[in-house]
Design an enzyme around this catalytic site. Structure first.
Site, PDB file in Angstrom:
ATOM      1  N   ASP A  39       0.853  -1.192   0.000  1.00 11.56           N
ATOM      2  CA  ASP A  39       0.000   0.000   0.000  1.00 11.56           C
ATOM      3  C   ASP A  39       0.891   1.245   0.000  1.00 11.56           C
ATOM      4  O   ASP A  39       1.858   1.329   0.769  1.00 11.56           O
ATOM      5  CB  ASP A  39      -0.903  -0.002   1.235  1.00 11.56           C
ATOM      6  CG  ASP A  39      -1.895   1.148   1.229  1.00 11.56           C
ATOM      7  OD1 ASP A  39      -3.033   0.932   0.792  1.00 11.56           O
ATOM      8  OD2 ASP A  39      -1.524   2.258   1.658  1.00 11.56           O
ATOM      9  N   ILE A  40       0.569   2.200  -0.871  1.00  9.32           N
ATOM     10  CA  ILE A  40       1.352   3.436  -0.938  1.00  9.32           C
ATOM     11  C   ILE A  40       1.095   4.263   0.319  1.00  9.32           C
ATOM     12  O   ILE A  40      -0.054   4.512   0.685  1.00  9.32           O
ATOM     13  CB  ILE A  40       0.994   4.253  -2.190  1.00  9.32           C
ATOM     14  CG1 ILE A  40       1.255   3.428  -3.453  1.00  9.32           C
ATOM     15  CG2 ILE A  40       1.784   5.561  -2.241  1.00  9.32           C
ATOM     16  CD1 ILE A  40       0.815   4.105  -4.736  1.00  9.32           C
ATOM     17  N   GLU A  84      -4.933   2.493  -3.940  1.00 10.11           N
ATOM     18  CA  GLU A  84      -3.460   2.526  -3.953  1.00 10.11           C
ATOM     19  C   GLU A  84      -2.864   1.236  -3.417  1.00 10.11           C
ATOM     20  O   GLU A  84      -1.699   1.187  -3.026  1.00 10.11           O
ATOM     21  CB  GLU A  84      -2.946   3.729  -3.145  1.00 10.11           C
ATOM     22  CG  GLU A  84      -3.107   3.626  -1.637  1.00 10.11           C
ATOM     23  CD  GLU A  84      -4.448   4.097  -1.139  1.00 10.11           C
ATOM     24  OE1 GLU A  84      -4.517   4.556   0.009  1.00 10.11           O
ATOM     25  OE2 GLU A  84      -5.440   4.012  -1.892  1.00 10.11           O
TER      26      GLU A  84
END
Length: 309
Positions: free
Chosen positions: A158-159, A201
């Site tokens: 996950d960003i 994301e």
């Protein structure tokens, strides 16, 4: 005698009727050919690379050839027997044009089918596989593992702070970050790995290796994203981008597809809670952060639609 004459007259009448119908069909075919010629002329200027239009052009030419063959057949029967050879040529062209026309038509439909299949399995923004394809592939892979004994690990990335990035720099810049991270994932994935955009994301990788090997792969991926998605490496990026990653292996953590995803997702949230920009492979809390998120099935979105951290 009278009965015989009546029968002969009846046969003659039927014969004349059949000849009249045959002649009508032949002239009607000529009319069809002329109409087909009209459409062929109309189609020609706009063909370009449009295979569907090309198919209709050749089908029109086939209709023209058929109509002309019928017309020539009439002329041959009436007054010009020397046109017999041209009649055979027209019949040959009819077969050839029909074959080419149907070939182009089949090619068009086949390409459309492939295109639709690609759209249903590939994320438009990142060109990675979709959430739905990931789920289907993982379930099938886990099912096969029970019989073949191979290794499998789910990597969940996950960003970090993506919502803030979107809010500050705009959704187009957010989309660029998603594409850049996806590019790095694609470059770092091995041939047998399956990379997908899980939602927003979030990204996933299905690795054909054990927990220890997957941990090394995850750390390398985290490092590469931090390096290549930095301000120094890419001037279009407005702020250094990092990811938090969690992993879960078949056998080591669970033997069911949904539980593997849930554990990998939970470990990813543990990585975030411990400072972000890291891979977490340790124990989970009894009620880990992100447990509900792991159970939800989020559809992929563009940066303009995202609202998650």
């Amino acid at each position: 005698m009278g009965t015989a004459l009546i029968n002969m007259a009846g046969v003659a009448g039927e014969s004349e009727l059949m000849e009249a119908i045959e002649t009508f069909v032949k002239f009607a075919s000529l009319v069809v050919a002329l109409v087909a010629l009209y459409f062929a002329v109309r189609i020609l200027p706009s063909i370009g690379k449009d295979v569907r239009r090309r198919s209709w052009l050749f089908l029109s030419l086939a209709a023209i050839a058929f109509g002309l063959s019928m017309a020539i057949s009439v002329l041959t029967d009436v007054a010009l027997p020397q046109l017999g050879e041209i009649y055979e040529v027209m019949e040959f062209l009819f077969v050839i044009f029909m074959a080419i026309g149907f070939y182009y038509l089949y090619t068009t439909e086949h390409r459309e089918t492939i295109k639709l299949k690609h759209q249903s399995t590939t994320d438009d923004l990142t060109s990675l596989f979709t959430h739905g394809f990931f789920q289907t592939y993982l379930v099938n892979k886990v099912s096969n593992l029970r019989s073949d004994g191979n290794e499998l690990t789910v990597l969940f990335a996950d960003i970090d702070d993506f919502k803030q990035y979107n809010d500050k720099f705009g959704h187009q810049e957010g989309d660029y970050v998603l594409q850049k991270v996806a590019q790095v994932i694609t470059q770092e994935a091995r041939g047998e790995d399956l990379a997908s955009r899980y939602g927003g994301e979030e990204f996933t990788l299905i690795l054909g290796c054990d927990f220890e090997t997957a941990s090394a792969v995850a750390e390398r991926l985290r490092t590469m994203i931090a390096e290549r998605c930095s301000i120094l490496a890419d001037p279009q990026i407005k702020r250094d981008v990092t990811v938090s990653i969690g992993i879960a292996s078949y056998g080591h953590d669970a033997t069911e597809a949904d539980k593997l995803v849930k554990i990998a997702d939970s470990r990813m949230y543990m990585a975030k809670s411990r400072g972000k920009n890291q891979v977490y492979t340790g124990e989970l809390l009894p009620d880990p952060i992100g447990d509900s998120a792991a159970n939800s099935k989020v559809e992929p979105q563009t940066g303009a639609e995202l609202g998650t951290a």
